[in-house]
Design a protein around this motif. Sequence first.
Motif, PDB file in Angstrom:
ATOM      1  N   PHE A   1     -80.643 -46.875  17.699  1.00  0.00           N
ATOM      2  CA  PHE A   1     -81.063 -45.507  17.974  1.00  0.00           C
ATOM      3  C   PHE A   1     -81.932 -45.588  19.220  1.00  0.00           C
ATOM      4  O   PHE A   1     -83.092 -45.986  19.131  1.00  0.00           O
ATOM      5  CB  PHE A   1     -81.865 -44.932  16.812  1.00  0.00           C
ATOM      6  CG  PHE A   1     -81.062 -44.769  15.546  1.00  0.00           C
ATOM      7  CD1 PHE A   1     -80.094 -43.780  15.447  1.00  0.00           C
ATOM      8  CD2 PHE A   1     -81.271 -45.606  14.464  1.00  0.00           C
ATOM      9  CE1 PHE A   1     -79.359 -43.627  14.288  1.00  0.00           C
ATOM     10  CE2 PHE A   1     -80.541 -45.456  13.300  1.00  0.00           C
ATOM     11  CZ  PHE A   1     -79.575 -44.467  13.210  1.00  0.00           C
TER      12      PHE A   1
ATOM     13  N   GLU B   1     -72.627 -42.113  10.911  1.00  0.00           N
ATOM     14  CA  GLU B   1     -73.120 -42.794  12.108  1.00  0.00           C
ATOM     15  C   GLU B   1     -72.003 -43.722  12.568  1.00  0.00           C
ATOM     16  O   GLU B   1     -71.297 -44.301  11.750  1.00  0.00           O
ATOM     17  CB  GLU B   1     -74.361 -43.657  11.806  1.00  0.00           C
ATOM     18  CG  GLU B   1     -75.500 -42.946  11.113  1.00  0.00           C
ATOM     19  CD  GLU B   1     -76.344 -42.100  12.042  1.00  0.00           C
ATOM     20  OE1 GLU B   1     -76.028 -42.030  13.256  1.00  0.00           O
ATOM     21  OE2 GLU B   1     -77.304 -41.493  11.557  1.00  0.00           O
TER      22      GLU B   1
ATOM     23  N   PRO C   1     -87.334 -53.537   2.132  1.00  0.00           N
ATOM     24  CA  PRO C   1     -88.423 -52.581   2.290  1.00  0.00           C
ATOM     25  C   PRO C   1     -87.935 -51.320   2.990  1.00  0.00           C
ATOM     26  O   PRO C   1     -86.883 -51.326   3.624  1.00  0.00           O
ATOM     27  CB  PRO C   1     -89.433 -53.326   3.163  1.00  0.00           C
ATOM     28  CG  PRO C   1     -88.634 -54.348   3.889  1.00  0.00           C
ATOM     29  CD  PRO C   1     -87.514 -54.725   2.974  1.00  0.00           C
ATOM     30  N   SER C   2     -88.696 -50.264   2.857  1.00  0.00           N
ATOM     31  CA  SER C   2     -88.314 -49.003   3.446  1.00  0.00           C
ATOM     32  C   SER C   2     -88.263 -49.133   4.975  1.00  0.00           C
ATOM     33  O   SER C   2     -89.111 -49.779   5.582  1.00  0.00           O
ATOM     34  CB  SER C   2     -89.328 -47.970   2.963  1.00  0.00           C
ATOM     35  OG  SER C   2     -89.477 -46.969   3.861  1.00  0.00           O
ATOM     36  N   GLY C   3     -87.205 -48.582   5.562  1.00  0.00           N
ATOM     37  CA  GLY C   3     -87.058 -48.635   7.021  1.00  0.00           C
ATOM     38  C   GLY C   3     -86.296 -49.852   7.516  1.00  0.00           C
ATOM     39  O   GLY C   3     -86.186 -50.070   8.708  1.00  0.00           O
ATOM     40  N   CYS C   4     -85.733 -50.667   6.606  1.00  0.00           N
ATOM     41  CA  CYS C   4     -85.058 -51.885   7.058  1.00  0.00           C
ATOM     42  C   CYS C   4     -83.594 -51.633   7.404  1.00  0.00           C
ATOM     43  O   CYS C   4     -82.901 -52.527   7.869  1.00  0.00           O
ATOM     44  CB  CYS C   4     -85.170 -52.982   6.004  1.00  0.00           C
ATOM     45  SG  CYS C   4     -84.213 -52.652   4.529  1.00  0.00           S
ATOM     46  N   GLY C   5     -83.102 -50.406   7.171  1.00  0.00           N
ATOM     47  CA  GLY C   5     -81.742 -50.093   7.612  1.00  0.00           C
ATOM     48  C   GLY C   5     -80.732 -49.885   6.501  1.00  0.00           C
ATOM     49  O   GLY C   5     -79.535 -49.823   6.760  1.00  0.00           O
ATOM     50  N   LYS C   6     -81.190 -49.744   5.271  1.00  0.00           N
ATOM     51  CA  LYS C   6     -80.261 -49.595   4.149  1.00  0.00           C
ATOM     52  C   LYS C   6     -79.470 -48.296   4.265  1.00  0.00           C
ATOM     53  O   LYS C   6     -78.237 -48.296   4.159  1.00  0.00           O
ATOM     54  CB  LYS C   6     -81.033 -49.611   2.817  1.00  0.00           C
ATOM     55  CG  LYS C   6     -81.922 -50.828   2.637  1.00  0.00           C
ATOM     56  CD  LYS C   6     -82.663 -50.807   1.319  1.00  0.00           C
ATOM     57  CE  LYS C   6     -83.648 -49.664   1.139  1.00  0.00           C
ATOM     58  NZ  LYS C   6     -84.854 -49.724   1.941  1.00  0.00           N
TER      59      LYS C   6
ATOM     60  N   THR D   1     -79.001 -46.475   6.879  1.00  0.00           N
ATOM     61  CA  THR D   1     -78.155 -46.528   8.074  1.00  0.00           C
ATOM     62  C   THR D   1     -76.846 -47.251   7.773  1.00  0.00           C
ATOM     63  O   THR D   1     -75.766 -46.820   8.186  1.00  0.00           O
ATOM     64  CB  THR D   1     -78.908 -47.231   9.215  1.00  0.00           C
ATOM     65  OG1 THR D   1     -80.160 -46.572   9.395  1.00  0.00           O
ATOM     66  CG2 THR D   1     -78.122 -47.194  10.497  1.00  0.00           C
TER      67      THR D   1
ATOM     68  N   PHE E   1     -84.266 -48.677  19.749  1.00  0.00           N
ATOM     69  CA  PHE E   1     -84.547 -49.248  18.440  1.00  0.00           C
ATOM     70  C   PHE E   1     -83.283 -49.807  17.780  1.00  0.00           C
ATOM     71  O   PHE E   1     -82.263 -49.125  17.692  1.00  0.00           O
ATOM     72  CB  PHE E   1     -85.181 -48.173  17.559  1.00  0.00           C
ATOM     73  CG  PHE E   1     -85.532 -48.652  16.189  1.00  0.00           C
ATOM     74  CD1 PHE E   1     -86.660 -49.420  15.984  1.00  0.00           C
ATOM     75  CD2 PHE E   1     -84.721 -48.343  15.098  1.00  0.00           C
ATOM     76  CE1 PHE E   1     -86.985 -49.871  14.723  1.00  0.00           C
ATOM     77  CE2 PHE E   1     -85.043 -48.796  13.827  1.00  0.00           C
ATOM     78  CZ  PHE E   1     -86.176 -49.561  13.649  1.00  0.00           C
TER      79      PHE E   1
ATOM     80  N   ALA F   1     -81.527 -50.647  14.595  1.00  0.00           N
ATOM     81  CA  ALA F   1     -81.623 -50.369  13.156  1.00  0.00           C
ATOM     82  C   ALA F   1     -80.810 -51.375  12.355  1.00  0.00           C
ATOM     83  O   ALA F   1     -81.217 -51.792  11.274  1.00  0.00           O
ATOM     84  CB  ALA F   1     -81.165 -48.951  12.862  1.00  0.00           C
TER      85      ALA F   1
HETATM   86  N1  LIG Z   1     -81.096 -40.711  13.411  1.00  0.00           N
HETATM   87  C1  LIG Z   1     -82.046 -41.636  13.680  1.00  0.00           C
HETATM   88  N2  LIG Z   1     -82.671 -41.641  14.869  1.00  0.00           N
HETATM   89  C2  LIG Z   1     -83.609 -42.565  15.150  1.00  0.00           C
HETATM   90  N3  LIG Z   1     -84.016 -43.519  14.318  1.00  0.00           N
HETATM   91  C3  LIG Z   1     -83.436 -43.574  13.111  1.00  0.00           C
HETATM   92  C4  LIG Z   1     -82.427 -42.632  12.728  1.00  0.00           C
HETATM   93  N4  LIG Z   1     -82.029 -42.927  11.463  1.00  0.00           N
HETATM   94  C5  LIG Z   1     -82.762 -44.000  11.085  1.00  0.00           C
HETATM   95  N5  LIG Z   1     -83.602 -44.392  12.067  1.00  0.00           N
HETATM   96  C6  LIG Z   1     -84.517 -45.532  12.010  1.00  0.00           C
HETATM   97  O1  LIG Z   1     -83.802 -46.659  11.589  1.00  0.00           O
HETATM   98  C7  LIG Z   1     -84.567 -47.427  10.672  1.00  0.00           C
HETATM   99  C8  LIG Z   1     -83.808 -47.650   9.394  1.00  0.00           C
HETATM  100  O2  LIG Z   1     -83.738 -46.449   8.699  1.00  0.00           O
HETATM  101  P1  LIG Z   1     -83.058 -46.323   7.285  1.00  0.00           P
HETATM  102  O3  LIG Z   1     -81.698 -46.908   7.362  1.00  0.00           O
HETATM  103  O4  LIG Z   1     -83.159 -44.908   6.853  1.00  0.00           O
HETATM  104  O5  LIG Z   1     -84.010 -47.244   6.404  1.00  0.00           O
HETATM  105  P2  LIG Z   1     -84.060 -47.432   4.818  1.00  0.00           P
HETATM  106  O6  LIG Z   1     -83.013 -46.567   4.199  1.00  0.00           O
HETATM  107  O7  LIG Z   1     -83.823 -48.892   4.606  1.00  0.00           O
HETATM  108  O8  LIG Z   1     -85.437 -47.032   4.400  1.00  0.00           O
HETATM  109  C9  LIG Z   1     -85.885 -46.694  10.470  1.00  0.00           C
HETATM  110  O9  LIG Z   1     -86.880 -47.330  11.227  1.00  0.00           O
HETATM  111  C10 LIG Z   1     -85.606 -45.305  10.989  1.00  0.00           C
HETATM  112  O10 LIG Z   1     -86.757 -44.775  11.577  1.00  0.00           O
END
Ligand SMILES: Nc1ncnc2c1ncn2[C@@H]1O[C@H](COP(=O)(O)OP(=O)(O)O)[C@@H](O)[C@H]1O
Lengths: 271, 374
Positions: B27, B67, B51-56, B58, B30, B32
């Motif tokens: 993204f 996506e 952990p939260s934010g690790c890309g699950k 996504t 960043f 992901a």
């Molecule tokens: N549409 C997006 N635009 C920018 N960053 C994104 C977007 N979707 C997710 N992210 C980033 O990608 C990372 C993984 O997100 P996510 O897959 O939702 O994590 P999880 O489900 O493991 O908590 C996070 O840091 C989030 O901020």
Amino acid sequence: MRRISWFNATSLTLGFAFLYLPMIILIIYSFNESKLVTVWAGFSTKWYGTLMSNQAFLDAALVTAKVALASSSIATVLGTMAALVLVRAGRFYGRTLFSGMIYAPLVMPEVITGLSLLLLFIGIGLDRGVFTIILAHTTFTMCFVSVVVSSRLVTFDRSLEEAALDLGCSPFDAFRLVTLPIIAPAVISGWLLAFTLSLDDLVIASFTAGPSSTTLPIKIWSAVRLGVSPEINALSTIMIGIVAAAVIAASLMTKRASLRQQADERAAVRA
Amino acid sequence: MAQNVFEPWNDPAEKPLIQFKGVTKRFGEFVAIDNQTFDIYEREFFALLGPSGCGKTTMMRMLAGFETPTEGTILLGGQDMAPIPPNKRAINMMFQSYALFPHLSVWENIAFGLRRDNKPKAEIEARVAEMLKLTRLEQFAKRKPHQISGGQRQRVALARCLAKAPKLLLLDEPMGALDAKLRQATQFELMDIQEKTGTTFVIVTHDQEEAMTVASRVAVMDNGRIIQADTPARIYEMPNSVYVADFIGEVTIIPGKVHRRDKGYDVTFAEGQPTLYSEFDAEFDNGQTGYLALRPEKVAISAERPEGRTNAVQGKIIDIAYLGNLSTYHVVLPNGQKIKAQTANTRRLSRRDFTWEDTVWLSWTDTAAVLLKG
Ligand SMILES: Nc1ncnc2c1ncn2[C@@H]1O[C@H](COP(=O)(O)OP(=O)(O)O)[C@@H](O)[C@H]1O
Ligand SMILES: [Mg+2]
């Protein structure tokens, strides 16, 4: 309940009087027996009767209704589409310019909008009539619809559309079955707004109307220049009624939608 | 008991249902998802843990088609998914936010996907009834989503994506809002559905126990990368890194210098402390730093030094966590190293052998610990 101080009460009264006294006087005098607008001679509804038999006014009313219905409907479709694109389409090159441009007509002096449309119609050789007024009104009410709808779309949860796609909807079906029903209150209040704006527009209509297509505001304006008649008061009263009904309906709709949203949020917090 | 073990990932003849090939998702700047290659097989119950934010999420959204990978390809049944829009994929996803349609009743929400397939009315009704029964929502069928509780909404979301009986189901934290009893019942339902329909599940969860209970394989993620994907037992007993060992269950990590001896390694971890020994198959250079990962239930606690154990250390109890069936003792060694030891509470509370400030011996067998590089 809190007591209202005399100062607040006075300003409230003065403010409302300033806003509504002229209209109230107009409404009262529309029920005047006398032909003289300034002399009260008892209650009567006869001016409403004569109004109904005045062919010129009825024609103008018909034109106005046609124009308002058609232009507000087209403006609603176009305005909603514009709102969708501007809210959804992420960041594309020139996005800020586009969204600025769609809101510009909101602050553009009507005289200029009217004049430029007139020049356009003459330029492309379009005969002025009902059709040109519809085009003109669509142009200037579309941005109002767009503003109302986009403010709703900003808080719309995209994952609802994704869920619809996930369950097998085509993108159009997802819009039709999920997005549109949910944003419907905003779309309808956008439509009502466009309708009332078109209904009482004088400036743009007078630039773009032809000799055979007089709208009510134009008719009233030209009639008043020859002297105010109780008939005009009656007509204006009817118009006030219609506009008030539309505005109240629109605000009730918005209010209900926001109340429901709050209820949803409360339910979510409780969960 | 001879049982046919389900391990398609060990069978080279087996064709994977899902293949990630060098998938990266960015993204902006960043990253992901970071260049991931892995397979998921038919009838698997593949759990993503991290952990939260690790890309699950996504990862799930790329599978569902919301996506597109920045690099790499995702194959489903051997077919490249890139050109296929979400509504044409035989995949259903349960959203983390549920994404219930607020203007439709519970019944209509569940029927939504079935209606899109133009199924006959009677069939839709039967299927919705079945789903309502499964999720115990019968009496809420007519309600709108905002008129039911969070747990009930979660069940509606689950019922809605199960209704179409897809080939692949993606569940993004499907049971977070359910209470323990209902969660367990739902877990068994999911496994039952899988038995019956052969659906493949990819499930995101925060709950390790849930992952351990339902998953055929668990993938532990960190910062857009799968660190280890393996059976629950292997993830627990044979973690490939300190991160995984630490993420799953309780563990004590003892860093030390390793030296080869017999079939394993000696670990010297502190001045004045005995050298520990771990029989573990790994490649270390002599003198390299290694990390002993020790599960608390494999550590015995005793008042006297146990006979014949290489791994025995003495320390003082600083804390006792009472978990009902188990107690975890936190013991600190003279050098400050803390070690957790767990015992089953077979005796009543009042008659426990050890208490705070007691000096005790901790010991474990030569094969109890795993030796990790980092
Ligand atoms: N549409 C997006 N635009 C920018 N960053 C994104 C977007 N979707 C997710 N992210 C980033 O990608 C990372 C993984 O997100 P996510 O897959 O939702 O994590 P999880 O489900 O493991 O908590 C996070 O840091 C989030 O901020
Ligand atoms: Mg997530």
